[in-house]
Design an enzyme around this catalytic site. Structure first.
Site, PDB file in Angstrom:
ATOM      1  N   VAL A 182       0.843  -1.199   0.000  1.00 50.31           N
ATOM      2  CA  VAL A 182       0.000   0.000   0.000  1.00 50.31           C
ATOM      3  C   VAL A 182       0.877   1.246   0.000  1.00 50.31           C
ATOM      4  CG1 VAL A 182      -1.802   1.286   1.196  1.00 50.31           C
ATOM      5  CG2 VAL A 182      -1.891  -1.218   1.140  1.00 50.31           C
ATOM      6  N   ASP A 183       1.916   1.236   0.832  1.00 46.28           N
ATOM      7  CA  ASP A 183       2.866   2.358   0.834  1.00 46.28           C
ATOM      8  C   ASP A 183       3.489   2.543  -0.546  1.00 46.28           C
ATOM      9  OD1 ASP A 183       2.638   3.195   3.457  1.00 46.28           O
ATOM     10  OD2 ASP A 183       4.293   1.996   4.191  1.00 46.28           O
ATOM     11  N   PHE A 184       3.951   1.437  -1.129  1.00 53.71           N
ATOM     12  CA  PHE A 184       4.682   1.506  -2.394  1.00 53.71           C
ATOM     13  C   PHE A 184       3.790   2.030  -3.520  1.00 53.71           C
ATOM     14  CE2 PHE A 184       6.845  -0.596  -6.093  1.00 53.71           C
ATOM     15  CZ  PHE A 184       8.061   0.051  -5.958  1.00 53.71           C
ATOM     16  N   GLY A 187       3.035   5.657  -3.146  1.00 52.58           N
ATOM     17  CA  GLY A 187       4.138   6.459  -3.669  1.00 52.58           C
ATOM     18  C   GLY A 187       4.026   6.657  -5.168  1.00 52.58           C
TER      19      GLY A 187
END
Length: 413
Positions: A182-184, A187
């Site tokens: 989810v973070d990636f 980004g």
């Protein structure tokens, strides 16, 4: 070092973000040629410098404060240490914003407004500024003030609901994906939104505010499986390693390793049954539709295929699948990935000079955007040390040596 022009050459980005999602977005812009100035807290730096389980080894045992977490998301950036809670620090941010194209931050909602560093305040200085705020839940709504991390959104957004072993099997239940997906992807959404805003500005001259939320990304990532639910009102089951689009698709065990097979169309499945010398499986009423092969009959069909595949080596299996055009790939442990001939051919391991590393270089993961024919993503700088470029950046803003020394004495930088 490439001589090709960079897509974002001449674009300046102020990166006031920390940890992972937003720094990944800023790094993508840096890979595409933007001058990314990373603003970090004096003496502490980005919280992400302390995350992860491995650190770049410095020369003579020196501490680099470059964890795997930080290293993977902060190349192609210059680091300035800056205390923005002090008036002098706020002045430096405003000077940077005067000529910057983009500012990225991931502070709590409303936090930077206390210091006059919110969008409306900086827009008054530079109307062309694109200001991107990355938070867990967005700028408004009942959860806007809450902190957010990757695992929370894998759970909340539906991703864990469709990941894991099917009910009834040992170890069944929701499962978090290993990487911080989810973070990636947030980004990447950050970078994509900024690129869109830059295109808009090129036509209109207007900057804008961008509200990026990890929650939004987490729901969107469930993609076609979530769309199944929206259309049918029925939640698809967790399928373990099974494919969600068609079948059979799953891990197959060979005599010396593992292969992943995707025979997701009727024609692929027909070819597979011929290859196995069991053509009767094609018309077997347990497996005679894609839905049955991907859902109700999948487990039994995979058992049948495994009884056949386990008698062959990985190389033999891949050769057989390739000979009839059935998609398949060897399962790789992490160390095997870097020996994969296609990974080597694509130059996905990017060994980059690093003047402060013990080895004089650091291995990084190449950008997936590096194959653009005219303006490829490149790695021009290794991840910076804390405040490595503070004097350089302040000098560009017109601060002389004496004034920089004063700011250091005041603990502003």
């Amino acid at each position: 070092m490439t001589t090709k022009p960079s897509a974002l050459e001449g674009i300046r980005v102020i990166d006031m973000s920390r940890v992972f999602a937003a720094p990944v977005g800023a790094q993508i812009l840096g890979d595409l040629g933007a001058d990314v100035i990373k603003v970090e807290r004096p003496g502490v730096g980005d919280d992400g410098r302390g995350y992860g389980t491995a650190w770049v080894k410095g020369k003579d045992g020196a501490e680099t404060r470059q964890s795997s977490f930080f290293t993977v998301s902060n190349r192609n950036k210059r680091s300035i240490t800056l205390n923005h809670s002090k008036p002098e620090g706020q002045e430096i941010i405003r000077k940077l914003a005067e000529t910057a194209d983009v500012l990225i931050e991931n502070y709590k909602v409303g936090d930077l407004k206390r210091f006059g560093l919110d969008y409306e305040s900086l827009k008054a200085i530079n109307p062309r500024l694109i200001y991107c705020s990355v938070t867990g839940y967005g700028q408004t709504g009942p959860s806007a003030a809450l902190p957010g991390y990757d695992g929370l959104f894998q759970a909340q957004g539906g991703m864990m609901a469709v990941t894991g072993l099917p009910d009834g099997q040992p170890g069944a239940g929701p499962l978090k994906a290993g990487p911080s997906l989810v973070d990636f992807i947030t980004g990447h959404n950050t970078a994509l939104a900024i690129l869109g805003a830059l295109m808009h500005r090129s036509r209109t001259g207007e900057g804008q505010f961008i509200d990026i939320a990890l929650l939004d990304t987490s729901v969107a990532m469930v993609s076609h499986i979530m769309q199944d639910y929206l259309i049918s009102g029925v939640a698809p089951p967790r399928l373990g390693n099974g494919g969600n689009g068609g079948g059979p698709a799953d891990l197959l065990h060979a005599s010396d390793g593992i292969v992943y097979l995707t025979a997701g169309t009727d024609e692929h499945y027909r070819r597979l049954t011929v290859l196995m010398e069991q053509p009767e499986l094609f018309t077997d009423d347990r497996f005679d539709s894609n839905f049955k092969r991907a859902r109700s009959g999948q487990a039994e069909l995979i058992r049948i295929i495994n009884a056949w595949s386990s008698q062959l080596t990985v190389a033999d299996l891949l050769a057989k699948f390739d000979s009839v055009g059935i998609p398949a790939a060897k399962y790789n442990e992490l160390e095997d990935v870097w020996r994969d001939p296609q990974v080597e051919h694509r130059q996905l391991r990017a060994t980059t000079p690093h003047p402060h590393a013990e080895a004089g270089s650091v291995d990084l993961i190449a950008s997936p955007l590096a194959q653009m024919s005219a303006s490829p993503a490149t790695i021009r700088r290794p991840p910076p040390l804390i405040g490595e470029h503070t004097r350089e950046i302040l000098g560009e803003l017109g601060y002389d040596v004496a004034r920089i020394a004063e700011l250091q004495e005041l603990k502003v930088v």
